[in-house]
Design an enzyme around this catalytic site. Structure first.
Site, PDB file in Angstrom:
ATOM      1  N   GLU A 261      -0.725  -8.960   4.803  1.00  0.00           N
ATOM      2  CA  GLU A 261      -0.552  -9.109   6.260  1.00  0.00           C
ATOM      3  C   GLU A 261      -1.888  -9.106   6.997  1.00  0.00           C
ATOM      4  OE1 GLU A 261      -0.799  -4.641   5.797  1.00  0.00           O
ATOM      5  OE2 GLU A 261      -0.119  -6.368   4.613  1.00  0.00           O
TER       6      GLU A 261
ATOM      7  N   HIS B 284      -3.352  -5.898   0.953  1.00  0.00           N
ATOM      8  CA  HIS B 284      -2.655  -6.142   2.213  1.00  0.00           C
ATOM      9  C   HIS B 284      -2.581  -7.634   2.546  1.00  0.00           C
ATOM     10  CE1 HIS B 284      -2.406  -1.975   3.853  1.00  0.00           C
ATOM     11  NE2 HIS B 284      -3.428  -1.784   3.033  1.00  0.00           N
TER      12      HIS B 284
ATOM     13  N   CYS C 119       0.838  -1.197   0.000  1.00  0.00           N
ATOM     14  CA  CYS C 119       0.000   0.000   0.000  1.00  0.00           C
ATOM     15  C   CYS C 119       0.877   1.252   0.000  1.00  0.00           C
ATOM     16  CB  CYS C 119      -0.972  -0.054   1.171  1.00  0.00           C
ATOM     17  SG  CYS C 119      -2.414   1.022   0.980  1.00  0.00           S
TER      18      CYS C 119
END
Length: 225
Positions: free
Chosen positions: A199, A197, A89
């Site tokens: 994660e 994302h 990002c």
């Protein structure tokens, strides 16, 4: 061999802890936290993570000021020596602004913040980041950005496509990105920038596990090296 990863924190980062937690959960070793004002990185790193957020308040352009911070100069040097770097990002924006990746991230075509889980197609399963996926596999990862519209000139886009450097492509219209590009690799394959994302999708409690293979792939490749 212990996996040595560093996660950079900028003023305005808000996903740095998420990225550090993901790396620790997969590797079993806590990530080293690095501050934007540090001039040097820890020695003998296996992996560097640039997290999402709004570094320096997104002044000028997203990632522009962060790209000129002392630590990013060290990140560029490390990347040019072959150290793997993942930018997620805002981290992707920093990678383009620093010149480690081509193109730019512009304001979303709808001029609105996009925050939802989206389908992605794995376009390259041969990199150290993506070897845990199958070519053409569809995965689902969350996005949360206002400036994720990937832009590059046609010659650059053709080169990225021809060299297999498009890592992920959106499976639906998300932000106006050219050719629906969601993530790109550098020519050497050791730098990956992506807007979604991974994660935030490493265990069922987070709503999905499709991001876990990215970290597992990197850890497996680097520990075995």
């Amino acid at each position: 061999m212990a996996f040595r990863a560093a996660v950079v924190t900028f003023p305005g980062s808000n996903c740095d802890r998420d990225l550090a937690v993901a790396l620790e959960k997969v590797s079993g070793t806590a990530a080293i936290r690095v501050w934007h004002g540090d001039a040097e990185l820890p020695e003998k790193l296996d992996f560097i993570g640039l997290p999402g957020g709004f570094s320096y308040g997104d002044y000028l352009r997203c990632g522009a000021m962060a790209a000129r911070s002392p630590i990013v100069r060290a990140v560029v040097e490390a990347a040019n020596k072959g150290v793997p770097v993942l930018g997620v990002c805002n981290g992707f924006q920093v990678l383009t602004e620093s010149g480690l990746l081509p193109g730019a991230l512009m304001r979303n075509a709808q001029l609105t913040f996009v925050c939802r889980t989206v389908p992605l197609t794995v376009e390259n399963s041969q990199s150290l980041f993506t070897a845990g996926y199958e070519q053409g596999e569809t995965i689902r990862l969350p996005v949360a950005h206002h400036d994720g519209n990937y832009f590059a000139d046609e010659a650059t886009l053709d080169r990225l496509e021809g060299e297999g450097r498009v890592a992920f492509r959106y499976g639906e219209e998300v932000n106006g990105s050219q050719r629906r590009i969601a993530g790109v690799l550098n020519a050497a394959g050791n730098v990956l920038g992506m807007m979604p994302h991974p994660e935030r999708a490493i265990e069922p409690e987070l709503g999905g596990v499709d991001g876990r293979a990215l970290f597992e792939s990197a850890v497996k490749a680097l520990v075995a090296a």
